[in-house]
Write an enzyme that holds these catalytic residues in place. Sequence first.
Site, PDB file in Angstrom:
ATOM      1  CE  LYS A  61      -9.022   4.722   2.430  1.00 27.11           C
ATOM      2  NZ  LYS A  61      -9.634   5.555   1.384  1.00 27.11           N
ATOM      3  CB  ILE A 100     -10.269  -4.820   7.806  1.00 29.66           C
ATOM      4  CG1 ILE A 100     -10.184  -5.763   6.582  1.00 29.66           C
ATOM      5  CG2 ILE A 100      -9.755  -5.507   9.067  1.00 29.66           C
ATOM      6  CD1 ILE A 100      -8.763  -6.052   6.116  1.00 29.66           C
ATOM      7  CE1 TYR A 105      -2.947  -3.120   0.221  1.00 29.68           C
ATOM      8  CE2 TYR A 105      -3.400  -2.621   2.512  1.00 29.68           C
ATOM      9  CZ  TYR A 105      -3.585  -3.415   1.399  1.00 29.68           C
ATOM     10  OH  TYR A 105      -4.424  -4.503   1.471  1.00 29.68           O
TER      11      TYR A 105
HETATM   12  N1  LIG Z   1      -5.759  -8.767   1.142  1.00 29.66           N
HETATM   13  C1  LIG Z   1      -6.098  -8.123   0.049  1.00 29.66           C
HETATM   14  O1  LIG Z   1      -5.804  -8.535  -1.088  1.00 29.66           O
HETATM   15  C2  LIG Z   1      -6.907  -6.846   0.174  1.00 29.66           C
HETATM   16  C3  LIG Z   1      -7.537  -6.315  -0.958  1.00 29.66           C
HETATM   17  C4  LIG Z   1      -8.309  -5.165  -0.781  1.00 29.66           C
HETATM   18  C5  LIG Z   1      -8.425  -4.574   0.478  1.00 29.66           C
HETATM   19  N2  LIG Z   1      -7.764  -5.098   1.545  1.00 29.66           N
HETATM   20  C6  LIG Z   1      -7.856  -4.476   2.900  1.00 29.66           C
HETATM   21  O2  LIG Z   1      -9.222  -4.261   3.212  1.00 29.66           O
HETATM   22  C7  LIG Z   1      -9.425  -2.884   3.503  1.00 29.66           C
HETATM   23  C8  LIG Z   1     -10.829  -2.436   3.136  1.00 29.66           C
HETATM   24  O3  LIG Z   1     -11.092  -2.615   1.770  1.00 29.66           O
HETATM   25  P1  LIG Z   1     -11.123  -1.421   0.700  1.00 29.66           P
HETATM   26  O4  LIG Z   1     -10.263  -0.314   1.149  1.00 29.66           O
HETATM   27  O5  LIG Z   1     -10.839  -2.062  -0.615  1.00 29.66           O
HETATM   28  O6  LIG Z   1     -12.610  -0.936   0.612  1.00 29.66           O
HETATM   29  P2  LIG Z   1     -13.876  -0.746   1.589  1.00 29.66           P
HETATM   30  O7  LIG Z   1     -13.449  -0.721   2.999  1.00 29.66           O
HETATM   31  O8  LIG Z   1     -14.886  -1.724   1.138  1.00 29.66           O
HETATM   32  O9  LIG Z   1     -14.362   0.686   1.131  1.00 29.66           O
HETATM   33  C9  LIG Z   1     -13.613   1.840   1.369  1.00 29.66           C
HETATM   34  C10 LIG Z   1     -14.423   3.010   0.851  1.00 29.66           C
HETATM   35  O10 LIG Z   1     -15.590   3.148   1.672  1.00 29.66           O
HETATM   36  C11 LIG Z   1     -15.618   4.471   2.165  1.00 29.66           C
HETATM   37  N3  LIG Z   1     -16.177   4.460   3.516  1.00 29.66           N
HETATM   38  C12 LIG Z   1     -15.632   3.887   4.619  1.00 29.66           C
HETATM   39  N4  LIG Z   1     -16.429   4.051   5.676  1.00 29.66           N
HETATM   40  C13 LIG Z   1     -17.499   4.762   5.239  1.00 29.66           C
HETATM   41  C14 LIG Z   1     -18.671   5.245   5.860  1.00 29.66           C
HETATM   42  N5  LIG Z   1     -18.916   5.009   7.150  1.00 29.66           N
HETATM   43  N6  LIG Z   1     -19.562   5.936   5.105  1.00 29.66           N
HETATM   44  C15 LIG Z   1     -19.334   6.150   3.790  1.00 29.66           C
HETATM   45  N7  LIG Z   1     -18.250   5.705   3.129  1.00 29.66           N
HETATM   46  C16 LIG Z   1     -17.337   5.011   3.866  1.00 29.66           C
HETATM   47  C17 LIG Z   1     -14.204   4.967   2.166  1.00 29.66           C
HETATM   48  O11 LIG Z   1     -14.226   6.354   2.066  1.00 29.66           O
HETATM   49  P3  LIG Z   1     -13.161   7.288   2.820  1.00 29.66           P
HETATM   50  O12 LIG Z   1     -11.808   6.755   2.483  1.00 29.66           O
HETATM   51  O13 LIG Z   1     -13.474   8.622   2.273  1.00 29.66           O
HETATM   52  O14 LIG Z   1     -13.439   7.203   4.294  1.00 29.66           O
HETATM   53  C18 LIG Z   1     -13.675   4.308   0.907  1.00 29.66           C
HETATM   54  O15 LIG Z   1     -14.047   5.043  -0.241  1.00 29.66           O
HETATM   55  C19 LIG Z   1      -8.310  -2.209   2.675  1.00 29.66           C
HETATM   56  O16 LIG Z   1      -8.130  -0.869   3.046  1.00 29.66           O
HETATM   57  C20 LIG Z   1      -7.160  -3.130   2.962  1.00 29.66           C
HETATM   58  O17 LIG Z   1      -6.609  -2.876   4.254  1.00 29.66           O
HETATM   59  C21 LIG Z   1      -7.024  -6.249   1.425  1.00 29.66           C
END
Ligand SMILES: NC(=O)c1ccc[n+]([C@@H]2O[C@H](COP(=O)([O-])OP(=O)(O)OC[C@H]3O[C@@H](n4cnc5c(N)ncnc54)[C@H](OP(=O)(O)O)[C@@H]3O)[C@@H](O)[C@H]2O)c1
Length: 281
Positions: free
Chosen positions: A239, A237, A52
């Site tokens: 973000k 988790i 990241y």
């Molecule tokens: N192992 C892997 O291959 C892998 C792959 C993908 C992700 N991950 C992990 O999983 C975590 C989460 O997944 P992700 O980042 O892909 O996406 P996510 O958590 O599904 O979505 C993140 C999005 O949702 C928004 N958001 C968060 N809380 C909110 C709320 N209460 N109200 C409105 N919008 C909200 C965020 O906006 P803001 O940023 O503006 O708050 C961002 O645009 C990653 O950050 C990473 O640590 C791991």
Amino acid sequence: MQRHRFDSTGRDVPIIGQGTWYLEEGDPASAIAALRRGLDLGMTHVDTAEMYGEGAAEELVGEAIAGRRDEVFLVTKVLPQHASPTGTIGACERSLSRLRTDRIDCYLLHWRGPHRLADTIAGFEELRRDGKILSWGVSNFDARDLKEALAIAGEGRIACNQVLYHLEERAIEHAVLPWCERHGVAVTAYSPFGHGRFPGLRSAGGRVLAKVAAAHGATPRQVALAFLTRRPSLFAIPKASSVTHAVENAAAGEVRLTAAEIDVIDNAFPLRSTPASLPML
Ligand SMILES: NC(=O)c1ccc[n+]([C@@H]2O[C@H](COP(=O)([O-])OP(=O)(O)OC[C@H]3O[C@@H](n4cnc5c(N)ncnc54)[C@H](OP(=O)(O)O)[C@@H]3O)[C@@H](O)[C@H]2O)c1
């Protein structure tokens, strides 16, 4: 904040944690404030990766958790191309330095790549013996990959499989989730809001979430997180790069859905795809 046993580690970990993918792209002060407020509210499972921002997200996490390391269940990941025995150790040491800590609670292989699984696991085991990691796991593994890892490492070694899991992508429920539950492997849902593509309020599914949410004085996203963590093996988790989002997400850790509500959500977001293969025992 409810906690579930992160099985083989013997640790009770909050069901809602904090992701950090792309966190470094926004305002760093806001990102750090969001992470710290998340910790205050019990979201102490913090997930990051050397990938990241090429280490920038780990640096932000290091700053956010400075002085509070003992509160945190810290997870980071080695890139597949680094996951040889010595490469894994070098990558871990660089992550430790960026995270400003002497240990990682759970170190994951980000996805399968060019190195033999046995080599990566040898690196993980050396790091564990040296106390640099307290446990290790995998990410994006299907049931066949998991079975192979289990054959190499033995029962009780794979702490976690971190996988894509949100309301519109429930494929892990066919084989991966049952396999992990049989073998005591915690399942962490990544992209629980569909990486920002959350069902709109005007969609049929969105209306169902809103109705369930209203009954709890909650929000649709909180209901989604409660659904995704409804079993003792499950963690999520999301973000968040703002304090407002972190506060909303943390409160999901208090929402307890009834069996009837779970059924309603299950019907609104059905488990669609046919499993590619039957669960492997
Ligand atoms: N192992 C892997 O291959 C892998 C792959 C993908 C992700 N991950 C992990 O999983 C975590 C989460 O997944 P992700 O980042 O892909 O996406 P996510 O958590 O599904 O979505 C993140 C999005 O949702 C928004 N958001 C968060 N809380 C909110 C709320 N209460 N109200 C409105 N919008 C909200 C965020 O906006 P803001 O940023 O503006 O708050 C961002 O645009 C990653 O950050 C990473 O640590 C791991």
